[in-house]
Design a protein around this motif. Structure first.
Motif, PDB file in Angstrom:
ATOM      1  N   ASN A  49       0.843  -1.201   0.000  1.00  0.00           N
ATOM      2  CA  ASN A  49       0.000   0.000   0.000  1.00  0.00           C
ATOM      3  C   ASN A  49       0.873   1.245   0.000  1.00  0.00           C
ATOM      4  N   ALA A  50       1.465   1.530  -1.134  1.00  0.00           N
ATOM      5  CA  ALA A  50       2.358   2.676  -1.276  1.00  0.00           C
ATOM      6  C   ALA A  50       2.329   3.144  -2.717  1.00  0.00           C
ATOM      7  N   THR A  51       2.491   4.437  -2.917  1.00  0.00           N
ATOM      8  CA  THR A  51       2.517   4.997  -4.260  1.00  0.00           C
ATOM      9  C   THR A  51       3.545   6.115  -4.321  1.00  0.00           C
ATOM     10  N   VAL A  72      -1.564  16.107  -0.907  1.00  0.00           N
ATOM     11  CA  VAL A  72      -0.251  16.086  -0.275  1.00  0.00           C
ATOM     12  C   VAL A  72       0.624  17.154  -0.925  1.00  0.00           C
ATOM     13  N   PHE A  73       1.323  17.912  -0.098  1.00  0.00           N
ATOM     14  CA  PHE A  73       2.253  18.936  -0.560  1.00  0.00           C
ATOM     15  C   PHE A  73       3.645  18.348  -0.731  1.00  0.00           C
ATOM     16  N   SER A  74       4.330  18.775  -1.780  1.00  0.00           N
ATOM     17  CA  SER A  74       5.769  18.585  -1.880  1.00  0.00           C
ATOM     18  C   SER A  74       6.428  19.945  -1.688  1.00  0.00           C
ATOM     19  N   LEU A  81      -4.599  13.055  -4.214  1.00  0.00           N
ATOM     20  CA  LEU A  81      -4.543  11.602  -4.125  1.00  0.00           C
ATOM     21  C   LEU A  81      -5.893  11.025  -4.515  1.00  0.00           C
ATOM     22  N   HIS A  82      -5.899  10.146  -5.511  1.00  0.00           N
ATOM     23  CA  HIS A  82      -7.126   9.540  -6.019  1.00  0.00           C
ATOM     24  C   HIS A  82      -7.195   8.080  -5.582  1.00  0.00           C
ATOM     25  N   GLY A  93      -1.312   9.548  -7.234  1.00  0.00           N
ATOM     26  CA  GLY A  93      -1.219  10.986  -7.029  1.00  0.00           C
ATOM     27  C   GLY A  93      -1.049  11.712  -8.343  1.00  0.00           C
ATOM     28  N   THR A  94      -1.767  12.838  -8.511  1.00  0.00           N
ATOM     29  CA  THR A  94      -1.661  13.643  -9.733  1.00  0.00           C
ATOM     30  C   THR A  94      -1.445  15.106  -9.355  1.00  0.00           C
TER      31      THR A  94
END
Length: 289
Positions: A49-51, A72-74, A81-82, A93-94
């Motif tokens: 469970n990781a992307t 989520v911020f970078s 997150l979809h 994440g897009t």
């Protein structure tokens, strides 16, 4: 070459739930990855469970829920997150339209207008789209190494001091200046004006908590003492036994004739002292011409 497998690495930032999922990031060895639990099972976090949302160089900072969506911020931008709606629980994440990143992990706040956050050149507001600047000319210099009205600029190296909180129709920004003092800037959402604020005891953090009374109940602002080991609420008539100092500057008018004597009215002070001694000192401030 074979390397050592590292297990149980901490991920300090946790948010959710969205569709029965909790999310986390901040793994030192996988800085671009988001991890998520098994749907409906917050104590189960399978390794699958990781992307990977962004490159390691970009680094994810922290995440939040806005509306019914997870983000989520970078350091460089904001991602959405979809969750796969087929029931597999897979997450991707897009990039969003917000092309500003987060400068410090706790320097953001989710409020009724959107998400306020600190980037590397100022404060911004986003609802998942483009970022709107909140940093006007009056405070701009503090974010760019300049002293403004006697206040030293922000020390960007002390990231743990950089905090934002949406409270009672205001945005509170806590930071440490280059002289080592914790300072607070407050934005009034109603008229978009800034004012400076300080407490007798320096703060480490601030958090607004809803007491559960619904929209008619004012939230409680909790304050953490930097060196006292105490937590405080923003209320009462003393500042941890210290007197509360306030400076008020009234507007001035001269009708284009500054040398002529005028009398517009009297200044007076009215307050419910609640048994506390109040000392008022008047002053005439004559601006230079």
């Amino acid at each position: 070459a074979a390397g050592a497998t590292r297990l149980n690495e901490p991920t300090p930032y946790l948010w959710g739930p969205v569709q029965d999922l909790l999310f986390t990031c901040g793994n030192l060895y996988q800085p671009g990855w988001v991890f998520y639990c098994t749907p409906g099972e917050p104590d189960h976090w399978p390794s699958a469970n990781a992307t990977e949302v962004c490159s390691p160089a970009e680094q994810l900072m922290n995440g939040f829920v806005w509306g019914t969506q997870a983000y989520v911020f970078s350091r460089l931008r904001l991602y959405q997150l979809h969750v796969n709606l087929t029931g597999s629980g897979q997450v991707i994440g897009t990039p969003t339209g917000c092309e500003r990143g987060l400068a410090a992990p706790w320097a953001f706040s989710v409020g009724p207008r959107g998400v306020s956050f600190l980037s590397t050149d100022g404060l911004y507001l986003t609802d998942g789209g483009g970022a709107q600047s909140l940093t006007d000319d009056h405070v701009y210099g503090l974010f760019h190494g300049e002293t403004v009205n006697g206040y030293l600029p922000i020390d960007w190296t002390v990231t743990t001091a950089l905090r934002l909180e949406d409270y009672d129709n205001e945005l509170w920004f806590l930071y440490q200046d280059t002289g080592g003092t914790r300072q607070i800037l407050i934005l009034d959402w109603a008229d978009r004006t800034w004012r400076h604020f300080t407490f007798g005891r320096q703060l480490s953090c601030l958090v607004a908590e809803d007491e559960g009374g619904g929209s008619t109940t004012k939230p409680v602002l909790l304050l953490g003492g930097r060196t006292t080991g105490k937590s405080y609420t923003y209320s009462g008539t003393s500042d941890d036994s210290l007197a509360i100092a306030v400076t008020i500057r009234m507007g001035s008018r001269d009708q284009g004739a500054p040398r002529h004597d005028k009398l517009y009215g009297d200044a007076y002070f009215s307050a419910d002292r609640a048994g506390v001694t109040v000392t008022v000192t008047g002053a005439l401030v004559v601006p230079s011409i």
